[in-house]
Design an enzyme around this catalytic site. Structure first.
Site, PDB file in Angstrom:
ATOM      1  CB  ALA A  65      -0.876  -0.013   1.238  1.00 15.51           C
ATOM      2  N   GLY A 108       0.605  -4.858   0.849  1.00  8.82           N
ATOM      3  CA  GLY A 108      -0.566  -4.879  -0.019  1.00  8.82           C
ATOM      4  C   GLY A 108      -0.303  -5.541  -1.366  1.00  8.82           C
ATOM      5  CD  GLU A 111      -2.155  -7.290   2.902  1.00 15.46           C
ATOM      6  OE1 GLU A 111      -1.698  -6.184   2.546  1.00 15.46           O
ATOM      7  OE2 GLU A 111      -2.726  -7.462   3.989  1.00 15.46           O
ATOM      8  CD  GLU A 131       1.654  -5.465   5.702  1.00 18.35           C
ATOM      9  OE1 GLU A 131       2.406  -6.416   6.056  1.00 18.35           O
ATOM     10  OE2 GLU A 131       0.936  -5.530   4.694  1.00 18.35           O
TER      11      GLU A 131
HETATM   12  N1  CAA Z   1       4.607   3.198  -0.625  1.00 21.07           N
HETATM   13  C1  CAA Z   1       5.019   4.367  -1.161  1.00 21.07           C
HETATM   14  N2  CAA Z   1       6.175   4.493  -1.844  1.00 21.07           N
HETATM   15  C2  CAA Z   1       6.941   3.389  -1.990  1.00 21.07           C
HETATM   16  C3  CAA Z   1       6.586   2.151  -1.454  1.00 21.07           C
HETATM   17  C4  CAA Z   1       5.346   2.068  -0.748  1.00 21.07           C
HETATM   18  N3  CAA Z   1       4.889   0.924  -0.229  1.00 21.07           N
HETATM   19  N4  CAA Z   1       7.554   1.254  -1.729  1.00 21.07           N
HETATM   20  C5  CAA Z   1       8.486   1.924  -2.433  1.00 21.07           C
HETATM   21  N5  CAA Z   1       8.128   3.220  -2.598  1.00 21.07           N
HETATM   22  C6  CAA Z   1       8.858   4.283  -3.278  1.00 21.07           C
HETATM   23  C7  CAA Z   1      10.046   4.753  -2.470  1.00 21.07           C
HETATM   24  O1  CAA Z   1       9.667   5.675  -1.476  1.00 21.07           O
HETATM   25  C8  CAA Z   1      10.918   5.352  -3.552  1.00 21.07           C
HETATM   26  O2  CAA Z   1      10.406   6.617  -3.875  1.00 21.07           O
HETATM   27  P1  CAA Z   1      11.422   7.918  -3.963  1.00 21.07           P
HETATM   28  O3  CAA Z   1      12.324   7.572  -5.101  1.00 21.07           O
HETATM   29  O4  CAA Z   1      10.498   9.041  -4.224  1.00 21.07           O
HETATM   30  O5  CAA Z   1      12.131   7.951  -2.657  1.00 21.07           O
HETATM   31  C9  CAA Z   1      10.668   4.441  -4.752  1.00 21.07           C
HETATM   32  O6  CAA Z   1       9.430   3.770  -4.478  1.00 21.07           O
HETATM   33  C10 CAA Z   1      11.740   3.377  -4.919  1.00 21.07           C
HETATM   34  O7  CAA Z   1      11.877   2.685  -3.695  1.00 21.07           O
HETATM   35  P2  CAA Z   1      13.296   2.454  -2.975  1.00 21.07           P
HETATM   36  O8  CAA Z   1      14.234   3.574  -3.291  1.00 21.07           O
HETATM   37  O9  CAA Z   1      13.030   2.169  -1.531  1.00 21.07           O
HETATM   38  O10 CAA Z   1      13.773   1.131  -3.747  1.00 21.07           O
HETATM   39  P3  CAA Z   1      14.769   0.004  -3.206  1.00 21.07           P
HETATM   40  O11 CAA Z   1      15.077  -0.847  -4.385  1.00 21.07           O
HETATM   41  O12 CAA Z   1      15.910   0.615  -2.454  1.00 21.07           O
HETATM   42  O13 CAA Z   1      13.905  -0.842  -2.139  1.00 21.07           O
HETATM   43  C11 CAA Z   1      11.936  -1.981  -1.336  1.00 21.07           C
HETATM   44  C12 CAA Z   1      12.803  -1.590  -2.561  1.00 21.07           C
HETATM   45  C13 CAA Z   1      12.704  -2.970  -0.451  1.00 21.07           C
HETATM   46  C14 CAA Z   1      10.682  -2.659  -1.884  1.00 21.07           C
HETATM   47  C15 CAA Z   1      11.585  -0.708  -0.533  1.00 21.07           C
HETATM   48  O14 CAA Z   1      11.075   0.268  -1.423  1.00 21.07           O
HETATM   49  C16 CAA Z   1      10.565  -0.920   0.553  1.00 21.07           C
HETATM   50  O15 CAA Z   1      10.881  -1.440   1.600  1.00 21.07           O
HETATM   51  N6  CAA Z   1       9.298  -0.500   0.293  1.00 21.07           N
HETATM   52  C17 CAA Z   1       8.244  -0.572   1.293  1.00 21.07           C
HETATM   53  C18 CAA Z   1       7.755  -1.991   1.477  1.00 21.07           C
HETATM   54  C19 CAA Z   1       6.669  -2.022   2.525  1.00 21.07           C
HETATM   55  O16 CAA Z   1       6.882  -1.744   3.692  1.00 21.07           O
HETATM   56  N7  CAA Z   1       5.438  -2.410   2.098  1.00 21.07           N
HETATM   57  C20 CAA Z   1       4.308  -2.491   2.989  1.00 21.07           C
HETATM   58  C21 CAA Z   1       3.500  -1.235   2.907  1.00 21.07           C
HETATM   59  S1  CAA Z   1       2.239  -1.156   4.134  1.00 21.07           S
HETATM   60  C22 CAA Z   1       0.977  -2.064   3.518  1.00 21.07           C
HETATM   61  O17 CAA Z   1       1.050  -2.605   2.423  1.00 21.07           O
HETATM   62  C23 CAA Z   1      -0.230  -2.145   4.412  1.00 21.07           C
HETATM   63  C24 CAA Z   1      -1.198  -3.198   4.054  1.00 21.07           C
HETATM   64  O18 CAA Z   1      -1.392  -4.192   4.716  1.00 21.07           O
HETATM   65  C25 CAA Z   1      -2.018  -3.078   2.894  1.00 21.07           C
END
Ligand code: CAA
Length: 257
Positions: A65, A108, A111, A131
């Site tokens: 998400a 998400g 999911e 999460e």
């Molecule tokens: N939401 C918003 N933006 C996101 C995102 C997310 N879930 N995941 C990645 N992005 C964005 C980053 O902020 C970044 O944007 P900027 O360039 O503007 O900073 C861009 O995508 C590229 O991401 P990274 O620079 O972090 O890329 P990476 O290759 O270094 O890492 C990754 C990849 C390990 C997937 C890392 O992006 C990450 O950990 N993302 C979040 C994963 C996460 O926690 N997901 C769960 C979300 S909560 C949820 O989903 C709730 C639910 O139950 C529905």
């Protein structure tokens, strides 16, 4: 509806939806949800479409998400808007949807893949429910669907540690139905969807409904439900055609839509 965050294509009888927010690794915001639901309901209403594929990019199916959209939400807003309940609309699709997952399917994203009917993974796929690392828990079904897919121990491990699972572990655990080389992912998923789309559409829809019922009911009720659906298929031309084609050693031509 104009679509800015997804790409919609048709490949024969298959509807192909590609999540397309590359700069955010396909993070699922409210726009992508609205567009996805609209695309799926459009394909469901189209008699020329028999099955769908949802995919992302090589790097990410979806990295969760959209954290940036979510971060400022208050409890009052989350509760009164029933935040994430909109995803239930996606799961109401009656035609089959295959998730074709390469790269990250996190939170998400994992999911969403599990909301589809089955998952074909590229060998690069990485699944996770991170999460907990954000101070929350899964909110789009992760704690419930992942547990049904992989069992309590592994679901607890994934939800409590936030670690990722690679494609091989996901296949071993029953989360994905098959793993294919990344370069062939979309082609393989479309091929599987095309195969489904060539079958009798009512049979396909009832098979989906019957398997899904297994998650919702007792074995005795499920078996009765399956049998009643099975009986009802004898009212269709496709049953006559399918069985006649077998007896006559030819390919069936299913026409019920
Ligand atoms: N939401 C918003 N933006 C996101 C995102 C997310 N879930 N995941 C990645 N992005 C964005 C980053 O902020 C970044 O944007 P900027 O360039 O503007 O900073 C861009 O995508 C590229 O991401 P990274 O620079 O972090 O890329 P990476 O290759 O270094 O890492 C990754 C990849 C390990 C997937 C890392 O992006 C990450 O950990 N993302 C979040 C994963 C996460 O926690 N997901 C769960 C979300 S909560 C949820 O989903 C709730 C639910 O139950 C529905």
């Amino acid at each position: 509806m104009d679509h800015e965050t997804i790409i919609i294509e048709t490949r024969g009888k298959v509807g192909l939806i590609t999540l397309n927010r590359p700069k955010a690794l396909n993070a699922l915001n409210s726009q992508i949800l609205a567009e996805l639901v609209s695309a799926v309901s459009g394909f469901c209403a189209d008699p020329g479409i028999g099955a769908m594929v949802v995919t992302g990019s090589d790097k990410a199916f979806a990295a969760g998400a959209d954290i940036k959209e979510m971060q400022a939400i208050s409890y009052a807003d989350a509760y009164s808007q029933d935040f994430f309940a909109g995803w239930e609309e996606f799961t109401r699709a009656r035609k089959p949807i295959i998730a074709a997952v390469a790269g990250y399917a996190l939170g998400g994203g994992c999911e969403l893949a599990m909301m589809c009917d089955f998952i074909i993974a590229a060998d690069t796929a990485k699944f996770g429910q991170p999460e907990i690392t954000l101070g929350v828990i899964p909110g789009m079904g992760g704690s419930q669907r992942l547990t049904r897919f992989v069992g309590k121990s592994k679901a607890m491990d994934m939800c409590l540690t936030g670690r990722m699972m690679d494609a091989a572990e996901a296949e071993r655990s029953g989360l994905v139905s098959r793993v294919v080389p990344a370069a062939e992912l979309v082609e393989e998923a479309v091929k599987a969807a095309a195969k489904i789309a060539d079958f009798s559409l009512p049979s396909v829809m009832m098979a989906k409904e019957a398997v899904n019922r297994a998650y919702e009911t007792t074995l005795a009720e499920g078996l009765r439900f399956e049998r009643r659906l099975f009986h009802s298929l004898f009212a269709l031309e496709d049953q006559k055609e399918g069985m006649a084609a077998f007896a006559e050693k030819r390919k069936p031509n299913f026409t019920n839509r």
